[in-house]
Design a protein around this motif. Structure first.
Motif, PDB file in Angstrom:
ATOM      1  N   THR A 151       0.815  -1.214   0.000  1.00 54.12           N
ATOM      2  CA  THR A 151       0.000   0.000   0.000  1.00 54.12           C
ATOM      3  C   THR A 151       0.847   1.261   0.000  1.00 54.12           C
ATOM      4  O   THR A 151       0.506   2.262  -0.643  1.00 54.12           O
ATOM      5  CB  THR A 151      -0.943  -0.007   1.217  1.00 54.12           C
ATOM      6  N   ASP A 152       1.970   1.253   0.691  1.00 53.93           N
ATOM      7  CA  ASP A 152       2.825   2.440   0.774  1.00 53.93           C
ATOM      8  C   ASP A 152       3.314   2.897  -0.592  1.00 53.93           C
ATOM      9  O   ASP A 152       3.595   4.087  -0.790  1.00 53.93           O
ATOM     10  CB  ASP A 152       4.029   2.180   1.689  1.00 53.93           C
ATOM     11  N   LEU A 153       3.439   1.974  -1.535  1.00 54.71           N
ATOM     12  CA  LEU A 153       3.882   2.350  -2.876  1.00 54.71           C
ATOM     13  C   LEU A 153       2.949   3.397  -3.476  1.00 54.71           C
ATOM     14  O   LEU A 153       3.400   4.386  -4.067  1.00 54.71           O
ATOM     15  CB  LEU A 153       3.925   1.117  -3.779  1.00 54.71           C
ATOM     16  N   PHE A 154       1.651   3.221  -3.302  1.00 55.33           N
ATOM     17  CA  PHE A 154       0.685   4.141  -3.890  1.00 55.33           C
ATOM     18  C   PHE A 154       0.507   5.399  -3.044  1.00 55.33           C
ATOM     19  O   PHE A 154       0.294   6.489  -3.581  1.00 55.33           O
ATOM     20  CB  PHE A 154      -0.644   3.429  -4.098  1.00 55.33           C
ATOM     21  N   LYS A 155       0.635   5.269  -1.738  1.00 58.26           N
ATOM     22  CA  LYS A 155       0.547   6.459  -0.882  1.00 58.26           C
ATOM     23  C   LYS A 155       1.699   7.413  -1.179  1.00 58.26           C
ATOM     24  O   LYS A 155       1.523   8.630  -1.221  1.00 58.26           O
ATOM     25  CB  LYS A 155       0.566   6.053   0.591  1.00 58.26           C
ATOM     26  N   ARG A 156       2.889   6.864  -1.386  1.00 57.29           N
ATOM     27  CA  ARG A 156       4.063   7.701  -1.623  1.00 57.29           C
ATOM     28  C   ARG A 156       4.107   8.264  -3.034  1.00 57.29           C
ATOM     29  O   ARG A 156       4.670   9.328  -3.269  1.00 57.29           O
ATOM     30  CB  ARG A 156       5.331   6.902  -1.345  1.00 57.29           C
ATOM     31  N   SER A 157       3.528   7.565  -3.992  1.00 59.41           N
ATOM     32  CA  SER A 157       3.616   8.009  -5.391  1.00 59.41           C
ATOM     33  C   SER A 157       2.409   8.844  -5.803  1.00 59.41           C
ATOM     34  O   SER A 157       2.557   9.975  -6.283  1.00 59.41           O
ATOM     35  CB  SER A 157       3.744   6.793  -6.306  1.00 59.41           C
TER      36      SER A 157
END
Length: 429
Positions: free
Chosen positions: A49-55
């Motif tokens: 999930t962090d991949l999309f939160k950060r990008s």
């Protein structure tokens, strides 16, 4: 009676014969992308999930409202991919594809967003996408846009689409513009709708992309980013326009085109149509020069685009009757007895092996010749190939034209004769 289980709302089945139209569209995409030197990359449907939160940005509709996120058995937060660029960057970084290299990559597949389903907007949707890493200039921007124009042209829908361009500048120039924009909307806060009020201090540029007709006047009078660009971004944008004009690509500048994701910089563009109602964006893309660094890699310039396959096919079907879905069959092979079926079975397998690209169905299940011809016609095949008692005795086959718009002399007629070494007697409808 056991209750039937139906598909999840907004996640649609694609049934024959429409799947043949999908195959055709996918074939065109692959052919053009490969012709431009792009290589395919594949990555998982599920990412951290962090991949999309950060990008994408935590203050976006996608992250706040639309992602399919869940905890796995290890209590790790995972998400069904809502878009592909972040996944592509993650995969390219993880496997060392970006170090001092230019990469032209493409991918396709399903993506997932929990939106309110409507025509052209689904919870599972499909995209064909291209990404380029390692090139900074407007030249690659122009080539990517020209490639998208070639795809639309080949699919027969370019004349029903128009290209919109804008630039978001660099992160620094956009930061300065953001302050001016916030100040402007603060002065008109009583005119903002609920979504715009929410975005005011978190993502004010997204207010410019509002579809609320009551917001049009206040948005049209807002400060324009084009008036606050840094010199580098302005020169980049002007050169891109020059390249497109020289190539004969018509476009319009849309100062409210900001895209829905936080990672875009400089060039952004969309191909839009008025034939699909509210969901009129067929293809969209832009630069994201800071995303690789944002995800932990070294600074790498990048640009990409995505086509929505459902919308592309819908536009094709609406604008040209020739884009109807059909079976894609060339031949339906008919026999009239047990003995001739054995010969037909051998003939069918032989032809499939010998005639490249031939799509042939052998009738199974018996039945009269009349009934078989009805099924041959219903199948959508171009020809019925008959191997009956008469053909068995005369060592011939009969080829019947099932479609008025198929030429009497066909490539496959010649190849059938060549490979079977038999005389083809043409039985006319």
């Amino acid at each position: 009676m056991v209750e039937m289980i139906q598909a999840v709302r907004g996640m649609n089945d694609i049934l024959p014969p429409e799947t043949f139209l999908w195959l055709y569209v996918e074939y065109i995409f692959r052919r053009i992308l490969l012709g431009h030197g792009y290589q395919e990359i594949r990555f998982p449907i599920v990412e951290k999930t962090d991949l999309f939160k950060r990008s994408i940005g935590e203050v976006t509709d996608i992250v706040e409202k639309e992602m399919y996120t869940f905890l796995d058995r290890n209590q790790e937060s995972l998400t069904l991919r809502p878009e592909g660029t972040a996944c592509c960057v993650r995969a390219a970084m993880e496997h060392g594809l970006l170090h001092n290299q230019v990469q032209r990559l493409w991918y396709s597949g399903p993506f997932f967003r929990h939106e309110r389903p409507q025509k052209g907007r689904y919870r599972q949707f499909h995209q064909f996408s291209a990404e380029v890493f390692g090139l900074t200039g407007p030249d690659i921007d122009a080539e990517l846009i020209l490639m998208s124009a070639a795809i639309l042209e080949k699919l027969g829908i370019k004349s029903f689409s128009k290209l919109q361009l804008n630039t978001l500048g660099t992160k620094a120039s956009r930061s300065e513009y953001r302050k001016r924009l916030v100040q402007y909307f603060k002065e008109h806060v009583d005119s903002l709708d609920e979504d715009s009020t929410h975005r005011l201090h978190k993502n004010p540029l997204r207010i410019l992309d509002s579809k609320n007709p009551d917001m049009l006047k206040i948005i049209s009078n807002a400060p324009k980013l084009l008036d606050h660009l840094d010199d580098e971004s302005l020169k980049h944008f002007e050169k891109l326009q020059e390249y497109l004009t020289h190539a004969g690509v018509n476009f319009e500048i849309n100062p409210c085109l900001v895209r829905g994701l936080d990672y875009y910089t400089k060039t952004v563009f969309e191909w839009v149509t008025d034939r699909l109602g509210a969901q009129g964006t067929i293809c969209a893309g832009g630069r994201y020069d800071g995303l690789v660094e944002q995800l932990g890699g070294k600074s790498t310039p990048a640009i990409g685009l995505s086509f929505g396959i459902e919308r592309t096919i819908s536009l094709m079907q609406q604008t040209d009757k020739n884009h109807r879905a059909d079976s894609g069959l060339h031949v339906y092979l008919i026999t009239d007895s047990e003995a001739t079926f054995a010969a037909g079975l051998k003939t069918a397998n032989y032809l499939r092996a010998k005639v490249p690209g031939l799509r042939l169905v052998l009738h199974c299940g018996g039945g009269s010749l009349k009934n078989q011809f009805k099924k041959a016609d219903k199948s959508g095949a171009q020809y019925a190939l008959i191997v009956g008692e008469h053909e068995l005795k005369t060592r011939s086959v009969s080829l019947k034209n099932l479609r008025e718009d198929i030429p009497q002399q066909s490539l496959y007629q010649d190849e059938l004769a060549e490979y079977l070494k038999l005389k083809i007697s043409k039985k006319q409808s």
